[in-house]
Design a protein around this motif. Structure first.
Motif, mmCIF file in Angstrom:
data_model
loop_
_atom_site.group_PDB
_atom_site.id
_atom_site.type_symbol
_atom_site.label_atom_id
_atom_site.label_comp_id
_atom_site.label_asym_id
_atom_site.label_seq_id
_atom_site.Cartn_x
_atom_site.Cartn_y
_atom_site.Cartn_z
ATOM 1 N N LEU A 90 68.351 34.690 18.826
ATOM 2 C CA LEU A 90 68.536 33.989 17.310
ATOM 3 C C LEU A 90 67.734 34.791 16.758
ATOM 4 N N ALA A 91 66.564 35.593 16.543
ATOM 5 C CA ALA A 91 65.647 36.411 15.752
ATOM 6 C C ALA A 91 66.736 37.716 15.309
ATOM 7 N N MET A 92 67.429 38.344 16.286
ATOM 8 C CA MET A 92 68.100 39.072 16.005
ATOM 9 C C MET A 92 69.367 38.916 14.740
ATOM 10 N N GLU A 93 70.079 37.938 15.409
ATOM 11 C CA GLU A 93 70.936 37.208 15.113
ATOM 12 C C GLU A 93 70.273 37.811 13.005
ATOM 13 N N GLU A 94 69.478 36.813 12.548
ATOM 14 C CA GLU A 94 69.423 36.359 11.134
ATOM 15 C C GLU A 94 68.504 37.822 10.866
ATOM 16 N N ILE A 95 67.988 38.527 11.139
ATOM 17 C CA ILE A 95 67.338 40.074 10.686
ATOM 18 C C ILE A 95 68.388 40.773 10.831
ATOM 19 N N SER A 96 70.194 40.756 11.615
ATOM 20 C CA SER A 96 70.823 41.781 11.192
ATOM 21 C C SER A 96 71.890 41.152 10.112
ATOM 22 N N LYS A 97 71.794 39.659 10.146
ATOM 23 C CA LYS A 97 72.847 39.135 8.627
ATOM 24 C C LYS A 97 71.780 40.147 7.073
ATOM 25 N N ILE A 98 70.540 40.933 7.285
ATOM 26 C CA ILE A 98 70.752 41.343 5.896
ATOM 27 C C ILE A 98 70.168 42.989 6.497
ATOM 28 N N ASP A 99 69.503 43.106 7.470
ATOM 29 C CA ASP A 99 69.982 44.586 7.762
ATOM 30 C C ASP A 99 69.914 44.990 8.902
ATOM 31 N N ALA A 100 70.727 45.471 9.376
ATOM 32 C CA ALA A 100 71.587 46.145 10.456
ATOM 33 C C ALA A 100 70.116 47.495 11.049
ATOM 34 N N SER A 101 69.553 47.952 10.400
ATOM 35 C CA SER A 101 68.804 49.354 10.733
ATOM 36 C C SER A 101 67.155 48.613 11.287
ATOM 37 N N VAL A 102 66.990 47.654 10.517
ATOM 38 C CA VAL A 102 65.708 46.600 10.916
ATOM 39 C C VAL A 102 66.073 47.121 12.912
ATOM 40 N N SER A 103 66.928 45.955 12.559
ATOM 41 C CA SER A 103 67.220 44.804 13.749
ATOM 42 C C SER A 103 67.965 46.403 15.079
ATOM 43 N N VAL A 104 68.062 46.770 14.564
ATOM 44 C CA VAL A 104 68.475 48.141 15.979
ATOM 45 C C VAL A 104 67.335 48.640 16.364
ATOM 46 N N CYS A 105 66.147 49.214 15.498
ATOM 47 C CA CYS A 105 65.356 49.718 15.882
ATOM 48 C C CYS A 105 64.343 48.188 16.428
ATOM 49 N N MET A 106 64.111 47.616 16.308
ATOM 50 C CA MET A 106 63.815 46.431 17.029
ATOM 51 C C MET A 106 64.116 45.720 17.500
ATOM 52 N N SER A 107 66.022 46.538 18.391
ATOM 53 C CA SER A 107 67.039 45.454 19.739
ATOM 54 C C SER A 107 66.508 46.887 20.613
ATOM 55 N N VAL A 108 66.587 47.914 20.926
ATOM 56 C CA VAL A 108 66.728 49.700 20.855
ATOM 57 C C VAL A 108 64.724 49.190 21.918
ATOM 58 N N ASN A 109 63.725 48.816 20.567
ATOM 59 C CA ASN A 109 62.131 49.204 21.271
ATOM 60 C C ASN A 109 61.827 47.516 22.506
ATOM 61 N N ASN A 110 62.700 46.511 21.931
ATOM 62 C CA ASN A 110 62.757 45.134 22.892
ATOM 63 C C ASN A 110 63.558 44.957 23.951
ATOM 64 N N SER A 111 64.776 45.858 24.232
ATOM 65 C CA SER A 111 65.650 45.542 24.877
ATOM 66 C C SER A 111 65.568 46.956 26.340
ATOM 67 N N LEU A 112 65.532 47.981 25.304
ATOM 68 C CA LEU A 112 65.975 49.830 26.128
ATOM 69 C C LEU A 112 64.074 49.784 26.318
ATOM 70 N N VAL A 113 63.419 49.307 25.540
ATOM 71 C CA VAL A 113 62.871 49.848 25.754
ATOM 72 C C VAL A 113 61.299 49.073 26.598
ATOM 73 N N CYS A 114 60.866 48.857 26.146
ATOM 74 C CA CYS A 114 59.844 47.436 26.483
ATOM 75 C C CYS A 114 60.508 46.734 28.510
#
Ligand code: CAA
Ligand code: FAD
Length: 380
Positions: free
Chosen positions: A71-95
């Protein structure tokens, strides 16, 4: 089967929506144009607890479920996918990888600041000669007893310059193929580690994508994640969750395109009425909305399976494959609905169209998702 969101999930969605509208929308065009990394925006995102959303609070995270993350990724990506890719990598791939497979010492040292968003992480699998064919790693981690000697080049690394912690996949024993690969935690500033050039990209231009060079970098043994030879399986298991993140990013890009188009279609007039009154435009919006809803269901299904502790390999690959196709489709239609105004930056949809393309490429191209899905079909 329950199609209702919980009150907590609705609150996360609303918080993400408010954040995207107030903090991301102003300045997004400029950041895209000037390839400016959204540092301040990521800092604020961390304050909301969105950089370690699913991590246990005892390790600095927010302890949320994967549905909330979608839900959060969808809302952030509606506006700025450059922010959401940083968020996705940190959350899913690293943490996620560190929490699931790291030692207690690694969690204390690296996971806590990463989950709090005090520092940012990067995930380094791809190389100039090893993208889809990820088992053919050329980067080597030679076993020197107490430490590994890391040599090689990684390509296309998201958060490449901004990150402080890098999970690097490298070959220790070539003879053993993918079972000779290790995942190592590398810190920025380790002697011999250099950040290479920044890529000038079609989309997600605010995201900092760099190549990385390792020249005789000494990595202590305690920085290896999992048993010797677990690195490739680590990467694949981690990418399954990553693909839910990118599927949700694609979903957000598509639903952002729909929202901008719905608004525009009710404002713009032609032949004496709002263009929304033309059936041709209504049908475009109806098809966009239908496909977006189907993509959202696939994202939720993969997230649900993950939260239930069930196998989500195929579901995540299906969500990414389909949502990224929908992102491309919906953004092209959005530009068409906007006519000439869709072709210029002020109306946002041209950026969404450029951003959509990467969702079909990274974290496994669409062709690779089809390989993952078909292998799973045969296996089960
Ligand atoms: N989940 C769990 N395990 C998996 C898996 C998955 N999705 N896919 C493969 N594996 C395991 C297999 O079970 C096997 O393990 P065992 O031998 O222990 O059983 C091992 O991995 C090797 O599998 P294969 O024999 O199938 O390997 P392969 O060489 O034929 O290729 C592949 C497999 C699916 C094509 C894989 O190489 C792949 O996923 N490639 C795409 C790479 C990718 O997604 N890169 C993304 C980089 S990160 C990124 O892009 C971030 C970003 O942009 C923001
Ligand atoms: P290739 O593997 O060379 O593929 C070229 C084409 O051939 C594609 O269409 C592909 O689908 C097709 N193809 C290849 N093999 C097959 C096959 N067996 N069957 C059918 N078709 C096939 N990587 C990271 O590790 N970390 C990151 O943070 C990261 N961030 C990225 C950010 C950006 C902006 C970009 C562009 C890439 C990023 N990547 C990252 C790399 C990304 O994951 C790879 O680009 C991707 O996996 C594809 O690899 P490749 O570019 O080498 O293409």
């Amino acid at each position: 089967m329950d199609f209702q969101l919980t009150e907590e999930q609705k609150a996360v969605q609303q918080a993400a929506r408010d954040f995207a509208q107030t903090e991301l929308l102003p300045g997004v065009i400029e950041r895209d144009e000037h390839q400016k990394f959204p540092a301040e925006q990521i800092k604020k995102l961390a304050e909301l607890g969105f950089m370690g959303m699913m991590v246990d609070p005892k390790y600095g995270g927010s302890g949320m479920d994967t549905i909330s993350y979608v839900l959060a990724m969808e809302e952030i990506s509606k506006i700025d996918a450059s922010v959401s890719v940083c968020m996705s990598v940190n959350n899913s791939l690293v943490c996620w990888g560190l929490e699931k497979f790291g030692t207690e010492a690694q969690k204390q040292k690296y996971l806590i600041p990463l989950a709090k968003g005090e520092i940012i992480g990067a995930f380094c699998l791809s190389e100039p000669e090893a993208g889809s064919d990820a088992t053919s790693q050329r980067t080597t981690a030679e076993d020197m007893g107490d430490y590994y000697l890391l040599n090689g080049t990684k390509n296309w690394i998201t958060n490449g310059n901004t990150a402080s912690v890098y999970i690097v996949i490298a070959q220790t024993d070539k003879e053993k193929g993918h079972k000779g690969i290790n995942a190592l935690i590398v810190e920025k500033g380790m002697p011999g580690f250099e950040v290479g050039k920044k890529e000038n990209k079609l989309g997600i231009r605010g995201s900092d994508t760099h190549s990385l060079m390792f020249n005789n970098v000494k990595i202590p043994k305690e920085n290896r994640i999992g048993e010797n030879g677990f690195g490739f399986n680590f990467a694949m298991k981690t990418l399954n969750g990553g693909r839910i993140g990118i599927a949700s990013q694609a979903l957000g890009i598509a639903s952002g395109a729909l929202e901008f188009s719905l608004k525009y279609a009710q404002e713009r007039k032609s032949f004496g009425k709002e263009i929304f009154q033309h059936q041709a435009i209504q049908f475009k919006l109806a098809e966009m909305a239908t496909k977006i809803d189907a993509a959202r269901m696939l994202c939720f299904k993969a997230a649900y399976l993950k939260d239930q502790g069930k196998d989500y390999t195929k579901a995540a690959a299906m969500a990414k494959l389909y949502a990224s196709e929908v992102a491309m489709y919906a953004t092209v239609e959005a530009v068409q609905i906007h006519g000439g105004y869709g072709f210029v930056k002020e109306f946002h949809v041209e950026r969404l169209m450029r951003d959509a393309k990467i969702t079909q490429i990274y974290e496994g191209t669409s062709e690779i998702q089809k390989i993952v899905i078909s292998r799973d079909l045969l296996k089960n």
